[in-house]
Design a protein around this motif. Structure first.
Motif, PDB file in Angstrom:
ATOM      1  N   ARG A  20       0.481  -1.457  -0.586  1.00 35.26           N
ATOM      2  CA  ARG A  20      -0.225   0.001  -0.096  1.00 35.26           C
ATOM      3  C   ARG A  20       0.309   0.984   0.004  1.00 35.26           C
ATOM      4  NH1 ARG A  20      -4.838  -0.895   4.433  1.00 35.26           N
ATOM      5  NH2 ARG A  20      -5.880  -2.982   3.205  1.00 35.26           N
TER       6      ARG A  20
ATOM      7  N   PHE B  33      -5.353   1.373  -9.092  1.00 34.09           N
ATOM      8  CA  PHE B  33      -6.382   0.867  -8.048  1.00 34.09           C
ATOM      9  C   PHE B  33      -6.318  -0.568  -7.676  1.00 34.09           C
ATOM     10  CE2 PHE B  33      -8.278   5.284  -8.788  1.00 34.09           C
ATOM     11  CZ  PHE B  33      -9.278   5.829  -7.601  1.00 34.09           C
TER      12      PHE B  33
ATOM     13  N   GLU C  15      -3.837  -2.337  -3.060  1.00 36.52           N
ATOM     14  CA  GLU C  15      -4.397  -2.411  -1.909  1.00 36.52           C
ATOM     15  C   GLU C  15      -3.422  -3.339  -1.119  1.00 36.52           C
ATOM     16  OE1 GLU C  15      -8.870  -2.740  -4.057  1.00 36.52           O
ATOM     17  OE2 GLU C  15      -8.070  -4.329  -3.641  1.00 36.52           O
TER      18      GLU C  15
ATOM     19  N   ARG D 220     -12.394   1.902  -2.561  1.00 34.51           N
ATOM     20  CA  ARG D 220     -10.253   1.756  -1.878  1.00 34.51           C
ATOM     21  C   ARG D 220     -10.195   2.245   0.073  1.00 34.51           C
ATOM     22  NH1 ARG D 220      -4.834   4.592  -4.268  1.00 34.51           N
ATOM     23  NH2 ARG D 220      -6.085   7.019  -3.424  1.00 34.51           N
TER      24      ARG D 220
END
Length: 702
Positions: free
Chosen positions: A32, A58, A63, A242
């Motif tokens: 991240r 994204f 993530e 997100r």
């Protein structure tokens, strides 16, 4: 629902297997952090190139919800600021491209048409003045999503053949790149979802408040069953999604990763790739919303996965999977038709009945093998990286790819600045100021500082070159400033050594080179923003960069950039590298260069390790230390000739040219010709070796 007795032990073992596969908390957070840093680097460098858009990463990489075996693509979105998306006529703005969002009962949920509005008056455009415009039956002029993608493909045709996937038009392998518009005004779809979620444990009140003001995006893709699918734009709440993903705890993250592993390994045998990661993510959202927070702990992992499968089974029975945020959208449309829905439902029924025993057959990341082992932490397959070794390798790979992207973007910025009408040094000062001005939060500041280091070092080198051109002596102030521009193991120090050598400070140059050589006693990976070496992303390459089995990180920097020398640094550059700045012997060769090569081929780009030994050869020769000079020559020849080192070399032809020049200075013209012709076997055009061969042949004939 009763939790099967053996699920607790299986959950712990599965959690450990996922940790060993790179899904531990530290690696998730590193992914991240790295992709947010990359996002800001893209943002800053694009602005400096005059591009007025915002950049976002994204998907699974940003993530942290992936493992090496899942081989997740990189998802990027660029949102253009010069377009004003209107929800009502009062949103119109002068001197901007205005687009009014339209929808009626004939347009599917989540889809919009964009009517083109004049930029000097709040009135509709009535003529098809651009190839991206189409006329609706009602007479309204629309911006076509399909034609927008065709326009992007045409504008970037020099980059090669585009890969199109849904809203993405990408020229980079393993990347999905979406060019979109952001919607800053409140939307009823988002407010309806916020109202639906109020009073529930998840999403939290703070998350819903942040979602209320977060922009959404209009991405160029229509509904597969719509009459206007070529014109439609899809509303995409990526930033809200997100936020939801970033709110997951580690058990939820592991459950989602495990769900994707099942999708890719087990579901794929039934329905191919019809079930996507976004389907899994949506199921996770519904499951978390409807499950008590007290259940989301590691020892319940398999039971929580079972709950996700129950949710999926329910939607399959109904024949629809609603979008979690945008009401009315069925995510099975265009992806999973009725027949494969039934086949998948039968399999999920079986999977639930046998208490998830099929997870032992997940082959990705060797999950199944690890679960079946009695003592899974001791099973090691040939060539397999596991545990701490794998996690450290992943983190080094993440850092490598981040610095590689930074280096590539800096090449583009420098090319843009060199092509401007103002002086390059004036532009450099502006660039450094803009980087500093962008330092608004911790990650932005980190991205800006990394960029500033590079440009500050370039500014110092250019000023030193100017001093030497005027035959001035480098003073202590020039030299002292260099220490603030070190940004890696070798390249910045090597430029300093080159500056000292060209300024006549041979003893000081030798000391800097000795310092760099000491750095190379540990494993160092080269980063290049111009070329890619086959296999340079193999995790085993990064596993070899550290020793020991601790998880305490690294005390020494592990990367070096290639050494880049611009024409503005000519007087800090050894003479032979000036040929690299003029590597073509005809204009036809320049025309052969691809777009990215045009951005760097008028500079000297050299791998750090070969440049170290070349500078040692020059410096020790100037000091009269013949033994050290010959040692540098032998070591350079051994290093460049060893095929195992090619994975760390991105400019082999230039390294061979430097080695050939050493032989030339030795008076061994046959040896020099051998290496120059070897260089030409790698690249026969746009290679300075063509000049060197001509020059050496001239010496021989004389």
């Amino acid at each position: 629902m009763q939790i099967p007795e053996h699920f607790t032990e299986l959950s712990i073992r599965m959690s450990e297997a996922l940790d060993d596969s790179g899904a531990d908390k530290k690696t998730v957070m590193e992914r991240r952090r790295t992709f947010l840093l990359r996002e800001h680097i893209e943002q800053i460098t694009c602005q400096l190139r005059g591009m007025d858009f915002e950049c976002f990463h994204f998907g699974s990489q940003s993530e942290g919800t992936t493992t090496p075996g899942l081989q997740s693509d990189i998802d990027a979105l660029a949102s253009y600021n010069q377009f004003n998306i209107m929800t009502v006529w009062e949103d119109w703005k002068a001197s901007m491209v205005n687009l009014l969002m339209l929808r009626d009962d004939t347009i599917p949920p989540q889809q919009y048409l964009l009517q083109v509005i004049e930029n000097d008056t709040p009135e509709p455009v009535t003529s098809l003045t651009h190839g991206m415009f189409v006329r609706k039956d009602s007479g309204q002029v629309l911006l076509s999503a399909e034609r927008w993608k065709q326009y992007l493909e045409y504008e970037a045709r020099d980059l090669g053949e585009a890969t199109k996937n849904g809203p993405s038009v990408s020229f980079t392998p393993n990347w999905d790149i979406v060019n979109a518009w952001h919607v800053l005004k409140p939307l009823p779809e988002i407010q309806h979802w916020i109202d639906r979620c109020r009073g529930k444990p998840w999403p939290s009140v703070q998350l819903l408040e942040a979602a209320r003001v977060a922009p959404c995006f209009l991405v160029p893709v229509g509904h597969p069953e719509s009459d206007y699918k070529r014109e439609e734009w899809r509303l995409s709440p990526n930033l809200i999604e997100r936020m939801l993903m970033f709110s997951f705890n580690m058990t939820q993250i592991k459950c989602y990763i495990l769900f994707k592993l099942i999708k890719k390994t087990l579901f794929a045998k039934i329905v191919g790739e019809s079930i996507t990661s976004f389907h899994c993510k949506t199921i996770m959202f519904y499951t978390i919303e409807r499950t008590p927070p007290s259940l989301w702990f590691e020892h319940n992992l398999m039971f929580l996965l079972l709950l996700c499968l129950h949710v999926l089974r329910r939607w399959l029975r109904l024949g629809r999977l609603p979008h979690y945020i945008v009401e009315g959208m069925n995510l099975f449309d265009g992806k999973l038709s009725k027949s494969p829905q039934k086949r998948l439902l039968v399999y999920i029924d079986s999977l639930i009945r046998n208490n998830l025993q099929d997870v032992f057959y997940i082959d990705i990341d060797n999950i199944g093998c690890r679960l079946q082992a009695c003592s899974m932490r001791h099973i090691v397959q040939a060539g397999e990286l596991r545990g701490v070794c794998l996690r450290n390798s992943i983190r080094l790979l993440l850092k490598f790819e981040c610095w590689e992207r930074l280096s590539s973007k800096l090449v583009q910025v420098q090319h843009h600045q060199r092509s401007s009408h103002t002086t390059f040094e004036q532009d450099l000062k502006y660039v450094i100021y803009k980087f500093y001005d962008n330092s608004k939060n911790v990650i932005l500041r980190s991205a800006a500082i990394e960029c500033i280091k590079h440009f500050y070092g370039l500014q110092i080198s250019m000023q030193a070159s100017y001093f030497l051109r005027l035959r001035n002596v480098l003073d202590s102030e020039n030299i002292r400033r260099v220490q603030y521009s070190n940004f890696d193991v070798a390249s910045s120090r090597l430029k300093f050594a080159s500056m000292l050598y060209c300024g006549g400070h041979l003893r000081a140059a030798a000391r800097v080179l000795e310092d760099v050589e000491r750095m190379y006693r540990s494993k160092v990976k080269t980063v290049c923003g111009c070329r890619i070496a086959q296999g340079d992303r193999d995790l085993r390459v990064f596993a070899n960069m550290f020793s020991g089995n601790t998880d305490n990180g690294f005390s020494e920097p592990q990367f070096t950039f290639c050494v880049k020398l611009l024409r503005q640094e000519s007087y800090c550059t050894p003479f032979i590298l000036l040929f690299e700045m003029n590597r073509n012997i005809s204009e036809e060769e320049v025309a052969q260069r691809s777009l990215d090569r045009k951005q760097w081929m008028d500079t000297a780009e050299v791998d750090a390790r070969p440049f170290l030994h070349y500078l040692q050869y020059l410096t020790y020769g100037g000091l009269g230390e013949r033994g050290n000079q010959l040692y540098a020559l032998r070591f350079s020849e051994s290093y460049i000739g060893d095929e195992r080192n090619r994975i760390h070399m991105y400019h082999v032809e230039t390294s061979l040219n430097l080695l050939g020049h050493c032989y030339e200075m030795e008076g061994n013209y046959e040896g020099a010709l051998y290496y120059y012709t070897h260089s030409l076997r790698i690249y026969d055009t746009n290679n300075a070796a063509n000049w060197h061969v001509r020059r050496v042949l001239g010496f021989i004939s004389d």
